[in-house]
Design an enzyme around this catalytic site. Structure first.
Site, PDB file in Angstrom:
ATOM      1  N   HIS A  66      28.719  35.438  -9.635  1.00 48.69           N
ATOM      2  CA  HIS A  66      28.930  36.386  -8.531  1.00 48.69           C
ATOM      3  C   HIS A  66      28.585  37.801  -8.987  1.00 48.69           C
ATOM      4  O   HIS A  66      29.439  38.543  -9.471  1.00 48.69           O
ATOM      5  CB  HIS A  66      30.402  36.295  -8.092  1.00 48.69           C
ATOM      6  CG  HIS A  66      30.701  36.978  -6.785  1.00 48.69           C
ATOM      7  ND1 HIS A  66      31.652  36.502  -5.912  1.00 48.69           N
ATOM      8  CD2 HIS A  66      30.195  38.082  -6.202  1.00 48.69           C
ATOM      9  CE1 HIS A  66      31.706  37.285  -4.852  1.00 48.69           C
ATOM     10  NE2 HIS A  66      30.839  38.266  -5.009  1.00 48.69           N
ATOM     11  N   LEU A  69      23.361  42.777  -7.556  1.00 44.47           N
ATOM     12  CA  LEU A  69      22.357  43.550  -8.304  1.00 44.47           C
ATOM     13  C   LEU A  69      21.774  44.711  -7.495  1.00 44.47           C
ATOM     14  O   LEU A  69      21.093  45.578  -8.052  1.00 44.47           O
ATOM     15  CB  LEU A  69      21.216  42.631  -8.772  1.00 44.47           C
ATOM     16  CG  LEU A  69      21.530  41.754  -9.987  1.00 44.47           C
ATOM     17  CD1 LEU A  69      20.361  40.822 -10.281  1.00 44.47           C
ATOM     18  CD2 LEU A  69      21.854  42.599 -11.210  1.00 44.47           C
ATOM     19  N   ASN A 297      37.211  44.521  -2.305  1.00 44.77           N
ATOM     20  CA  ASN A 297      37.499  43.526  -1.275  1.00 44.77           C
ATOM     21  C   ASN A 297      37.276  42.124  -1.829  1.00 44.77           C
ATOM     22  O   ASN A 297      36.155  41.801  -2.218  1.00 44.77           O
ATOM     23  CB  ASN A 297      36.559  43.757  -0.073  1.00 44.77           C
ATOM     24  CG  ASN A 297      36.985  42.962   1.136  1.00 44.77           C
ATOM     25  OD1 ASN A 297      38.064  42.366   1.134  1.00 44.77           O
ATOM     26  ND2 ASN A 297      36.156  42.937   2.153  1.00 44.77           N
ATOM     27  N   ASP A 324      32.124  39.475  -9.607  1.00 43.31           N
ATOM     28  CA  ASP A 324      31.956  40.271  -8.378  1.00 43.31           C
ATOM     29  C   ASP A 324      31.544  41.701  -8.752  1.00 43.31           C
ATOM     30  O   ASP A 324      31.977  42.673  -8.125  1.00 43.31           O
ATOM     31  CB  ASP A 324      33.212  40.257  -7.501  1.00 43.31           C
ATOM     32  CG  ASP A 324      32.949  40.789  -6.090  1.00 43.31           C
ATOM     33  OD1 ASP A 324      31.766  41.022  -5.738  1.00 43.31           O
ATOM     34  OD2 ASP A 324      33.920  40.983  -5.333  1.00 43.31           O
ATOM     35  N   HIS A 328      28.409  50.942  -7.396  1.00 42.51           N
ATOM     36  CA  HIS A 328      28.250  51.913  -6.305  1.00 42.51           C
ATOM     37  C   HIS A 328      27.963  53.290  -6.883  1.00 42.51           C
ATOM     38  O   HIS A 328      28.433  53.622  -7.979  1.00 42.51           O
ATOM     39  CB  HIS A 328      29.521  52.003  -5.452  1.00 42.51           C
ATOM     40  CG  HIS A 328      29.681  50.854  -4.504  1.00 42.51           C
ATOM     41  ND1 HIS A 328      28.815  50.609  -3.466  1.00 42.51           N
ATOM     42  CD2 HIS A 328      30.609  49.868  -4.455  1.00 42.51           C
ATOM     43  CE1 HIS A 328      29.201  49.531  -2.809  1.00 42.51           C
ATOM     44  NE2 HIS A 328      30.285  49.045  -3.383  1.00 42.51           N
TER      45      HIS A 328
END
Ligand SMILES: [Zn+2]
Length: 453
Positions: A66, A69, A297, A324, A328
């Site tokens: 998970h 990219l 999330n 995950d 950002h």
């Protein structure tokens, strides 16, 4: 591939797929595993390069199911180049690229492009995941057969749940023939509408709208029912609540073909980390009341949920750990908690953060390594995640006593959105080998950090 011969000697070799846990040497040639020896000789055979792994742990390269990219489409956050470098830094030699790129990986053309560029520019192996629905809009199934032919390893609209139960049923039905898992982001967005963190005392104190655990458990229950109905393979991503685990256990006991993953952050951070004080609860809430790098999330949950997912990994109810990894840009996080983007930068801290649970006696080191190697490889049904003879020489050397302070500015990732900034962790990947070649070596990082001063 050069005909490199390499001997990694004297380490504690842990390879759960083969039940190996002993002091041994790992011999590599031509990019493949030759042998895990019965004991150690302490030296390399003639003609071999030598890594002395005395006092270290030697494991198969980690496999992540998970990873986001961001390439194509959001290359200012991450690219195939920086994402695979970050992965190698964290000990991963295989990662799975989630399809929520721009354009979405919902056609052979986009998947082929990601695979071609990953092979050319990536430092390690990248396996693409195809979208469940066109544009991840949840209206119309993506061409799943075409995507399977292109080499996707599963289907997901991650970030978006498939809200239409009939579409989810159809996706599961089609996936049976393709033999690939459906990975549905388990969230009923209507139950958690407007929420930005886990519902509870912290949310109330901070005046932030909360997402109840039932937003996850309701969707997990629906998906388990549909998996039972269709006899398809369901993989539940980033499971995070005690309630979901009850449903997962019941489904597994009744023979549903389901696997589940948990992230390093849901295993190690509770909603108290939202205060921005590394888990310390403040007596008063001041102007710098929160850390937007904790916004993710599903949200960071209560301490009781954290303990429940730790126990579930330890006993094997949760099959694997997956990152995950969600990079950002600073502008997505230097803002209010309501405005901040969901996601944590994980690849480079994943192993070390969960290793704290090994030091605390909550998860065995063998189980931790299994959840990062043979566990995900079994779900992928690929010949990776083990040191079996003839397998790709993907190997990680770990120093269990090495202490380091997380400094996101030194990440290989393009983004720095980690709530672990400034936190000291013990246990660290020191060398990552992919197909017999060294793709990460900590001594190079230390040397270059020294050169900058
Ligand atoms: Zn998700």
């Amino acid at each position: 591939m050069a005909a490199r011969k390499l001997a990694i000697t004297g380490g504690r070799v842990i390879d759960p797929a083969q039940g190996i846990d002993r002091i041994a040497d790992v011999l590599i040639s031509n990019g493949k595993i030759d042998e895990v020896t019965a004991g150690t000789t302490g030296s390399a055979p003639d003609g071999y390069e030598h890594i002395d792994a005395s006092g270290k742990i030697v494991s198969p390269g980690f496999v992540d199911l998970h990873t986001h990219l961001r390439d194509p489409g959001q290359e200012w956050k991450e690219t195939i180049v920086t994402g695979t470098r970050a992965a190698a830094f964290g000990g991963f030699t295989t990662i799975s690229a989630m399809p929520n790129t721009d354009p979405v990986q919902d056609s052979a053309a986009v998947v082929d492009d990601v695979m071609r560029r990953s092979a050319a520019d990536g430092l390690i192996r990248v396996l693409p995941i195809g979208a469940i629905s066109i544009g991840q809009k949840g209206k119309q199934l993506a061409p799943m057969g075409e995507l399977a032919n292109s080499g996707v390893i599963g289907f997901s609209d991650d970030g978006n749940p498939v809200t239409d139960a009939n579409l989810m049923r159809q996706a599961l039905s089609y996936s049976v023939e393709l033999g690939l898992p459906i990975i549905n982001h388990a969230e009923d967005k209507k139950i958690g509408a407007g929420g930005v963190m886990s519902a509870g005392t912290v949310a109330t104190r901070l005046g932030l709208a909360g997402v109840p655990a039932e937003a996850e458990t309701a969707m997990v229950a629906r998906d388990l029912n549909l998996a039972a109905l269709t006899k398809a393979r369901l993989h539940i991503p980033h499971i995070s609540t005690a309630g979901s685990l009850i449903a997962l256990r019941t489904a597994k006991e009744s023979g549903v073909d389901v696997t589940a993953e948990v992230t390093p952050h849901h295993l190690t951070l509770s909603d108290e980390w939202v205060y921005g004080l590394k888990g310390v609860v403040p007596t008063t809430v001041g102007p710098e009341a929160y850390d937007t790098n904790t916004k993710v999330n599903p949200p960071l949950r209560s301490r009781a949920d954290v303990e429940a997912v730790i126990d579930a990994v330890s006993e094997g109810l949760i099959d694997i750990i997956a990152t995950d990894h969600a990079p950002h840009a600073a502008t997505d996080k230097v803002c209010t908690y309501n405005e901040a983007a969901h996601g944590i930068n994980v690849l480079e801290t994943a192993f070390s953060s969960v290793f704290q649970l090994v030091d605390a006696g909550k998860i065995s080191v063998v189980r931790l390594i299994e959840s990062l190697t043979s566990g995900p490889a079994t779900i992928l049904r690929k010949d990776i995640g083990s040191l079996k003879k003839g397998f790709s020489a993907d190997v990680v050397v770990i120093d269990p006593g090495s202490k380091w302070i997380v400094n996101p500015e030194q990440f290989e990732s393009k983004s720095v959105n980690s709530p672990l900034a400034g936190v000291e962790l013990t246990g660290r990947v020191v060398t990552t080998i992919y197909q017999g070649e060294t793709v990460f070596d900590l001594s190079d990082v230390v040397a270059s950090a020294g050169a900058k001063q």
